[in-house]
Scaffold this active site. Structure first.
Site, PDB file in Angstrom:
ATOM      1  N   GLY A  57      42.026   7.903-107.207  1.00  0.00           N
ATOM      2  CA  GLY A  57      41.712   6.501-106.976  1.00  0.00           C
ATOM      3  C   GLY A  57      41.096   5.815-108.179  1.00  0.00           C
ATOM      4  O   GLY A  57      41.511   6.002-109.317  1.00  0.00           O
ATOM      5  N   SER A  58      40.052   5.048-107.937  1.00  0.00           N
ATOM      6  CA  SER A  58      39.531   4.084-108.896  1.00  0.00           C
ATOM      7  C   SER A  58      38.917   4.719-110.134  1.00  0.00           C
ATOM      8  O   SER A  58      38.222   5.741-110.062  1.00  0.00           O
ATOM      9  CB  SER A  58      38.483   3.202-108.210  1.00  0.00           C
ATOM     10  OG  SER A  58      37.889   2.319-109.140  1.00  0.00           O
ATOM     11  N   CYS A  59      39.123   4.043-111.276  1.00  0.00           N
ATOM     12  CA  CYS A  59      38.480   4.423-112.531  1.00  0.00           C
ATOM     13  C   CYS A  59      36.976   4.199-112.482  1.00  0.00           C
ATOM     14  O   CYS A  59      36.240   4.728-113.327  1.00  0.00           O
ATOM     15  CB  CYS A  59      39.074   3.613-113.687  1.00  0.00           C
ATOM     16  SG  CYS A  59      40.849   3.847-113.915  1.00  0.00           S
TER      17      CYS A  59
END
Length: 597
Positions: A70-72
């Site tokens: 998922g998200s950085c």
């Protein structure tokens, strides 16, 4: 019969990317986890309501997962957890992991706080899973279910040898790299180069490379640590060396006070944005930088963070970027240098999973909800592999369809890209993007297989009314605003349902010029720029028992954990219909029903 027991005193030898000692109760899962949207940085609670560990807390544990996903921004959450002492005492992975590991490296380099990060062999990781709930001990690269003897290795990761600075793992450094590392260009650049070289070691890169542009995701306010980090780099004289855009921030920079945002959040988020602007970044404030005029071209080497943007840049534009963690993005911007590894190299852009989507030509009335559902499903099939999708080229997906696919894909997969034959630029035919050999897997699916994704993303009960329709995660494009206006034209929204669109300043400006903003505002749509739904809280999101409706697979996935509310997911047309019907839901798309397959 195989013996699945772990002996009473077993030592596993892994690879320590951050060394140290730790012991504690093991919390383990065979499912990847995104820390952004999946872990509360203030409490350490796992808030991903789709994850089997939902509700557990990481504080003082040894945490084992195959990898992040998922998200950085997961690196930012990890930093906050370590600074407020709500995080794990160590973390174990099955695969090399960049985002969460980078968060630990930043805590160590900038703030002097650290925990061990160890990658185990696959078979050893599977044995560790069976120790869930037991006490585990770590000394550097050694992990055991019994107490270990020995002192940690305190050798610094980088040494000065013969007057020339080189990394301990043998990364070849240019004259400019050595100048950065020796502090010739200032303290911000020196620390940035140390961070870059530590990531190069993790990636196994042998050299660094020039980057033409950077998109910074670290401007999202995850807590005091994210602000301290940025202000420290700025105060050390940090200035970007390449064109640098900024991701969505946590508030609408110009209007947050008028919107009733808590001043504590608004002021901190504004200061964070200002710190990056002071370092020379452009206030683009969009999670969809591919919509900007200077979007990268095919083959261009860039360094982008923000998971959906990375996937889009690699897959749809054919530019080349790793899935850069928050904080590494600005480090690269301050030097213009990045590890030559990952999707920057041809060999790491090939697909190892072929997904054949069957019966597309027989399905009628497929709408825009198809793409986020397919992206979500493909991501679960390709948790860390680059997939190539075959069979949907007759649908001729638009850029916005591919955006929706990629954003949902990035929530469930850690892979940095996908290919679609006949659609994405590197995959004119299947053979162009797959290697040879027995490692290539193939999976057949049909649209009916997406029913479980529909059920998963629709977390609200069928009769749960809607009081907010959220659109623009990722940011709405000008084309999407125009399409929304077409659906709304000649209709009336009910007063008990709010409709809010988030978009970048560029798309908003174009929509204003075209008269679409005024038209949609007459319908009752509110526009918010600069920020995005993954950061928006009250009062935009009302405190009520009603559900949120969205056409974003990404927000339908993260939203329940971020907001505490249940979600309905559907097409853009159905979102408008719900607003006009006063929050009452329609039914599942006809193409998902049995009789239409």
């Amino acid at each position: 019969m195989m013996d699945n027991r772990v002996s009473s005193a077993t030592v596993f030898q892994g690879e320590a990317f951050v060394k140290g000692t730790a012991s504690g109760k093991l919390i383990a899962s065979d499912l990847e986890l995104s820390f952004w949207g999946g872990v509360n940085p203030d409490t350490g609670e796992i808030i991903d309501r789709h994850h089997k560990l939902s509700g557990q807390r990481l504080q003082n544990t040894i945490f084992a997962i195959p990898s992040g996903r998922g998200s950085c921004s997961g690196s930012g959450v990890m930093l906050e957890l370590l600074l407020n002492e709500k995080g794990p005492k160590a973390i174990l992975f099955e695969r090399r992991e960049e985002i969460l590991t980078l968060g630990v490296m930043i805590a160590e380099e900038i703030f002097g706080k650290s925990i061990p990060v160890v990658v185990l062999q696959k078979e050893d990781f599977r044995k560790i899973l069976r120790l869930d709930g037991q006490c585990v001990y770590i000394v550097d690269e050694r992990v055991s279910n019994s107490e270990l003897i020995g002192q940690p290795d305190t050798k610094p990761p980088y040494l000065s040898v013969g007057g020339l600075t080189s990394s301990a793992n043998g990364v070849q450094l240019s004259q400019s790299d050595r100048a950065f590392l020796d502090g010739v260009c200032g303290e911000a650049a020196r620390v940035s180069m140390r961070i870059i070289l530590r990531m190069a070691e993790l990636l196994g890169a042998q050299e660094l490379m020039d980057i033409s542009q950077v998109h910074v995701d670290g401007c999202v306010y995850t807590g005091p640590g994210s602000l301290l980090f940025a202000e420290r780099l700025r105060d050390w004289g940090g200035k970007v060396h390449v064109p640098t855009s900024l991701n969505s921030i946590s508030v609408d920079q110009k209007r947050w006070r008028a919107q009733g945002i808590d001043p504590a959040l608004g002021e901190a988020a504004a200061k964070l944005a200002d710190a990056y602007i002071d370092m020379g970044a452009q206030p683009t404030f969009t999670c969809a930088p591919y919509q900007l005029a200077n979007a990268p071209k095919f083959g261009q080497q860039i360094a982008w963070a923000e998971s959906n943007a990375v996937v889009y840049a690699n897959s749809v534009l054919g530019a080349r970027t790793m899935k850069y963690p928050d904080f590494l993005d600005i480090s690269i911007a301050l030097t213009g240098r990045a590890p030559k590894a990952g999707p920057h190299l041809d060999v790491n852009r090939q697909a190892s999973l072929v997904i054949n989507v069957c019966a597309i030509r027989e399905i009628k009335d497929i709408d825009d909800v198809f793409y986020p559902l397919l992206g979500y499903h493909v991501g679960t099939l390709a948790s860390s592999e680059i997939p190539v999708i075959v069979g949907i080229e007759p649908l001729r997906p638009s850029r916005d369809d591919l955006k929706a696919f990629g954003a949902a894909f990035a929530t469930t997969s850690s892979a940095p890209m996908f290919h679609i034959t006949g659609v994405t630029p590197e995959a004119p035919v299947l053979d162009a993007v797959i290697g040879s050999g027995p490692h290539i897997r193939s999976v057949d699916i049909d649209p009916q297989a997406l029913n479980w994704c529909w059920d998963k993303l629709n977390s609200a009960s069928k009769h749960h009314p809607v009081d907010l329709v959220s659109l623009g995660n990722p940011h709405f494009s000008f084309a999407e605003i125009r399409k929304l206006a077409e659906f709304c034209r000649g209709r009336c929204k009910k007063d008990n349902v709010s409709v809010v669109v988030t978009c970048g300043r560029t798309s908003y400006g174009l929509a204003c010029q075209a008269g679409l903003v005024k038209e949609l505002e007459r319908f009752g749509v509110d526009f918010i720029t600069d920020t995005c739904w993954c950061m928006i809280t009250k009062p935009t999101i009302p405190l009520s028992q009603s559900a949120i409706m969205t056409n974003s697979g990404k927000y339908a996935y993260y939203g329940p954990g971020l907001t505490g509310k249940s979600f309905h997911f559907g097409s853009l047309a159905s979102c408008v219909e719900v607003a006009c019907q006063g929050g009452l839901l329609g039914s599942r798309p006809v193409w998902l029903l049995d009789e239409f397959v």
